[in-house]
Design a protein around this motif. Structure first.
Motif, short mmCIF file in Angstrom:
data_model
loop_
_atom_site.label_atom_id
_atom_site.label_comp_id
_atom_site.label_asym_id
_atom_site.label_seq_id
_atom_site.Cartn_x
_atom_site.Cartn_y
_atom_site.Cartn_z
N MET A 1 0.84 -1.28 -0.11
CA MET A 1 -0.04 0.03 -0.03
C MET A 1 0.72 1.23 0.05
O MET A 1 0.31 2.34 -0.67
N HIS A 2 2.16 1.22 0.75
CA HIS A 2 3.09 2.38 0.80
C HIS A 2 3.29 2.66 -0.69
O HIS A 2 3.88 4.02 -0.84
N ASP A 3 3.65 1.68 -1.43
CA ASP A 3 4.14 1.95 -2.93
C ASP A 3 3.14 2.77 -3.77
O ASP A 3 3.40 3.52 -4.50
N PHE A 4 1.81 2.57 -3.40
CA PHE A 4 0.81 3.05 -4.06
C PHE A 4 0.68 4.60 -3.77
O PHE A 4 0.77 5.54 -4.69
N PHE A 5 0.69 5.01 -2.54
CA PHE A 5 0.58 6.34 -2.07
C PHE A 5 2.17 7.05 -2.34
O PHE A 5 2.05 8.12 -3.09
N SER A 52 11.65 4.57 -7.46
CA SER A 52 11.75 3.17 -7.42
C SER A 52 13.26 2.63 -7.48
O SER A 52 13.56 1.79 -7.00
N GLN A 53 14.33 3.59 -7.72
CA GLN A 53 15.51 3.39 -7.61
C GLN A 53 15.81 3.19 -6.22
O GLN A 53 16.55 2.67 -5.65
N TYR A 54 15.21 4.21 -5.41
CA TYR A 54 15.45 4.43 -4.14
C TYR A 54 15.08 3.28 -3.24
O TYR A 54 15.71 2.61 -2.54
N LYS A 55 13.94 2.59 -3.63
CA LYS A 55 13.36 1.47 -3.01
C LYS A 55 14.26 0.39 -3.40
O LYS A 55 14.51 -0.43 -2.64
N THR A 56 14.82 0.34 -4.39
CA THR A 56 15.64 -1.05 -5.11
C THR A 56 17.03 -0.79 -4.24
O THR A 56 17.58 -1.71 -3.52
N ASP A 57 17.61 0.48 -4.10
CA ASP A 57 18.77 0.71 -3.12
C ASP A 57 18.65 0.19 -1.71
O ASP A 57 19.42 -0.18 -1.23
N GLN A 58 17.38 0.62 -1.16
CA GLN A 58 17.06 0.22 0.05
C GLN A 58 17.14 -1.21 0.24
O GLN A 58 17.66 -1.74 1.40
#
Length: 69
Positions: A1-5, A52-58
């Protein structure tokens, strides 16, 4: 759900996305782009991509952080 927002924020307020991922210079550039109607579309695309890059790095940091050498 966090990705959607996060995606909704990136499309509606692209500069806020850079603010949340702590990239202040990109935040200012994106805000300048967003002020113009033509620049809104590239700013939104850039914000979604950066998010999306930030989430991949995390995810990579989490995976490598659990490894012990």
């Amino acid at each position: 759900m966090h990705d959607f927002f996060g995606a909704i924020i990136a499309l509606r307020l692209p500069w806020l996305t850079f603010f949340t991922i702590v990239r202040p210079i990109a935040d200012i550039i994106c805000l300048i782009l967003q002020v113009t109607l033509i620049g809104w579309v590239p700013a939104s695309i850039w914000a979604v991509y950066s998010l999306s890059q930030y989430k991949t790095d995390q995810k990579i940091k989490e995976a490598l952080g659990s490894r012990q050498f």
